[in-house]
Motif scaffolding. Sequence first.
Motif, mmCIF file in Angstrom:
data_model
loop_
_atom_site.group_PDB
_atom_site.id
_atom_site.type_symbol
_atom_site.label_atom_id
_atom_site.label_comp_id
_atom_site.label_asym_id
_atom_site.label_seq_id
_atom_site.Cartn_x
_atom_site.Cartn_y
_atom_site.Cartn_z
ATOM 1 N N VAL A 137 0.837 -1.203 0.000
ATOM 2 C CA VAL A 137 0.000 0.000 0.000
ATOM 3 C C VAL A 137 0.871 1.252 0.000
ATOM 4 O O VAL A 137 0.607 2.213 -0.743
ATOM 5 C CB VAL A 137 -0.966 -0.011 1.201
ATOM 6 C CG1 VAL A 137 -1.646 1.328 1.380
ATOM 7 C CG2 VAL A 137 -2.004 -1.104 1.026
ATOM 8 N N LEU A 138 1.921 1.263 0.803
ATOM 9 C CA LEU A 138 2.827 2.411 0.812
ATOM 10 C C LEU A 138 3.524 2.578 -0.529
ATOM 11 O O LEU A 138 3.730 3.699 -0.997
ATOM 12 C CB LEU A 138 3.864 2.257 1.926
ATOM 13 C CG LEU A 138 3.350 2.435 3.344
ATOM 14 C CD1 LEU A 138 4.459 2.125 4.336
ATOM 15 C CD2 LEU A 138 2.795 3.820 3.565
ATOM 16 N N THR A 198 1.032 4.051 -2.971
ATOM 17 C CA THR A 198 0.815 5.457 -2.641
ATOM 18 C C THR A 198 2.002 6.319 -3.069
ATOM 19 O O THR A 198 1.823 7.419 -3.594
ATOM 20 C CB THR A 198 0.595 5.607 -1.120
ATOM 21 O OG1 THR A 198 -0.519 4.791 -0.740
ATOM 22 C CG2 THR A 198 0.321 7.034 -0.743
ATOM 23 N N TRP A 203 2.397 6.485 -7.641
ATOM 24 C CA TRP A 203 1.040 6.465 -8.187
ATOM 25 C C TRP A 203 0.997 6.119 -9.675
ATOM 26 O O TRP A 203 -0.051 5.792 -10.189
ATOM 27 C CB TRP A 203 0.380 7.798 -7.918
ATOM 28 C CG TRP A 203 -1.039 7.848 -8.340
ATOM 29 C CD1 TRP A 203 -1.546 8.585 -9.354
ATOM 30 C CD2 TRP A 203 -2.134 7.126 -7.790
ATOM 31 N NE1 TRP A 203 -2.889 8.379 -9.463
ATOM 32 C CE2 TRP A 203 -3.288 7.471 -8.500
ATOM 33 C CE3 TRP A 203 -2.257 6.200 -6.766
ATOM 34 C CZ2 TRP A 203 -4.529 6.957 -8.224
ATOM 35 C CZ3 TRP A 203 -3.503 5.686 -6.485
ATOM 36 C CH2 TRP A 203 -4.622 6.063 -7.200
#
Length: 62
Positions: A13-14, A17, A20
Amino acid sequence: MKLTVIGLAVGLVLGVTAAWGGFGAMAIVALMGALGALVGRFLDGQLDLSAFGAGTRDRGPR
C-alpha cells in the motif's frame, strides 16, 4: 493473520501510494513490498539479525 502478511500488505500500500504511476511504479511497489515483508518477518521472530552485529563481539582481545 501473521505479521508477515500484514507487513507485506502495508509495504504494498505504501509503495502504491508513493508511486502512483509510471514504469518505475512496479519497481517501487516491489521494493516496498519486500521491505514490508522483511519487517513483518522480523516482528514475527522469524528473521534473525544477530549475525550482523556478532562480528565485533565474538573477537577476543588481541
